[in-house]
Design an enzyme around this catalytic site. Structure first.
Site, PDB file in Angstrom:
ATOM      1  N   GLU A   1      -3.670   7.456  -3.923  1.00 40.49           N
ATOM      2  CA  GLU A   1      -3.526   6.198  -3.177  1.00 40.49           C
ATOM      3  C   GLU A   1      -3.413   5.023  -4.132  1.00 40.49           C
ATOM      4  OE1 GLU A   1      -6.002   4.913   0.592  1.00 40.49           O
ATOM      5  OE2 GLU A   1      -6.875   3.982  -1.180  1.00 40.49           O
TER       6      GLU A   1
ATOM      7  N   TYR B   1       0.854  -1.191   0.000  1.00 39.96           N
ATOM      8  CA  TYR B   1       0.000   0.000   0.000  1.00 39.96           C
ATOM      9  C   TYR B   1       0.885   1.235   0.000  1.00 39.96           C
ATOM     10  CZ  TYR B   1      -2.999   3.705   1.905  1.00 39.96           C
ATOM     11  OH  TYR B   1      -3.659   4.882   2.108  1.00 39.96           O
TER      12      TYR B   1
END
Ligand code: GDP
Ligand code: MN
Length: 380
Positions: A190, A101
């Protein structure tokens, strides 16, 4: 403004962040053709402005164009967290060894951009942050100093990524993500998951990209990406007129200047026992035409039974707003009573104009609470 995954990936690609090849499709037939062109195994991905698509069944692997078309039929029209799927992204399927991530957002408290990186990707980042905070590397970027390569290294070591091949690729992705974030005036970039393939290739499998609305004028190409159909019709009309408007489900139409004042007005309406029909912010320095446009949008909502103007004059002059109200009443037919509370710059002049213009349906009140009570009463 939130971008769809495929739009965010297009921007990623432009900034040199590796993504998979794909095509947009809006029907089963287009999906079949897209899968044919992309070739091999593909993944059919629902494009909605919300996360958790995988869990909701909006992401499916397909081994053939026929299977892709079948998935398209199932996914199109699906409701994912209140968002109806009308677009699909057909992407070359990736083999996944690991899911990381990586994100870049604003830390408002620190007034700095904040990178977050963890090897525990693929799941909601809030979960990692609360359950295994030590697994999440965080790093602020000083806006004056800008991004420095040593920071990417620190972030990568902090997350415990120790494979040199991965380190090298992620170094470059971190740098490019910063360039994308700054270059597109983004509020959030993101990548979840950032994958490592069995061949050791690192790429962005997903994209969540938010661009600052106030900077869109600098980015006509991004501005054009807005999907107007994703908004309710009233909000669409408002947007076209440059009015900030959000539909709510009560009876009292609200119009104020400044987001903070409008929010407190919603609260005061609730305090007075009513329910706001909308959020509508005229913004600063709004002229008469802005008032006409806003009134037109609010009065078009059949649920609205009374309208409350709450204006605190600063840059906005109350007399200008009063002229707008009178002008609107001359141009469009408004059946609902209008309660007006003016304070600040030229409040007295504004009130005077309304009293002189004296349409029956206008009620002038001097405090916010009295105005709210009156509006709720009139809406009942
Ligand atoms: P989200 O659920 O809305 O966050 O959508 P994502 O794009 O992140 O996809 C969710 C999950 O689907 C990923 O974490 C992967 O596990 C899986 N997925 C997505 N694309 C692929 C792919 O190309 N290959 C494989 N094997 N899995 C995929
Ligand atoms: Mn994701």
């Amino acid at each position: 403004m939130d971008l769809y995954e495929y739009q965010g990936k297009e921007l990623f690609k432009g900034f040199g962040i590796p993504v998979s090849e794909g095509r947009l499709a809006t029907s089963a037939e287009e999906t079949r053709a897209a899968a044919e062109e992309v070739g091999g195994q593909v993944v059919v991905k629902a494009q909605v402005l919300t996360g958790g698509r995988g869990k909701a069944g909006g992401i499916k692997l397909a081994d053939s164009p026929e299977e892709a078309a079948e998935h398209a039929k199932a996914i199109l029209g699906m409701d994912i967290n209140g968002h109806v799927v009308r677009r699909l992204w057909i992407e070359k399927a990736s083999d996944i060894e690991r899911e990381y991530y990586l994100s870049l957002t604003f830390d408002r408290g620190e007034k700095k951009a904040l990178f977050m990186l963890t090897k525990e990707g693929g799941i909601e980042i809030e979960e990692v942050a609360s359950e295994r905070p030590e697994a999440l590397a965080r790093l602020h970027v000083d806006p004056l100093e800008g991004f420095q390569p040593y920071q990417a290294r620190r972030l990568i070591y902090g997350a415990g990524i120790d494979d040199p091949n991965e380190q090298k690729q992620i170094m470059s992705i971190v740098q490019k993500l910063y360039e994308a974030f700054i270059g597109a005036d983004s509020m959030l970039c993101e990548i979840n998951p950032l994958i490592v393939t069995p061949d050791g290739e690192v790429k962005a499998l997903d994209s969540k990209f938010t661009v600052d609305d106030n900077a869109l004028y600098k980015h006509p190409d991004i501005s054009e990406m807005r999907d107007l159909e994703a908004y309710p019709p009233e909000e669409r009309a408002a947007r076209e007129k440059g009015v900030t408007y959000v539909k709510l489900d009560g009876e009292v139409g609200i119009l104020g200047n400044g987001a903070g004042l409008v929010m407190s007005t919603l609260d005061v309406i609730a305090l007075a026992g009513g329910r706001p029909a909308n959020f509508c912010d005229l913004g600063g320095g709004g002229g008469a035409q802005g008032v006409v446009d806003a009134l037109e949008i609010i009065s078009a909502d059949p649920q609205v039974k009374a309208i409350l103007f709450n204006i605190f004059g600063g840059i906005t002059r109350c007399d200008e707003v009063a002229r707008g109200i009178l002008q609107a009443l001359g141009q469009i037919s408004i059946d609902e009573p209008i309660v007006v509370r003016f304070d600040g710059t030229n409040a007295e002049e504004g009130r005077q104009l309304l009293v002189e213009g004296a349409p029956e349906k206008i009620h002038v009140e001097s405090t916010m609470l009295d105005a709210a009570k009156r509006a709720v009463e009139l809406a009942a």
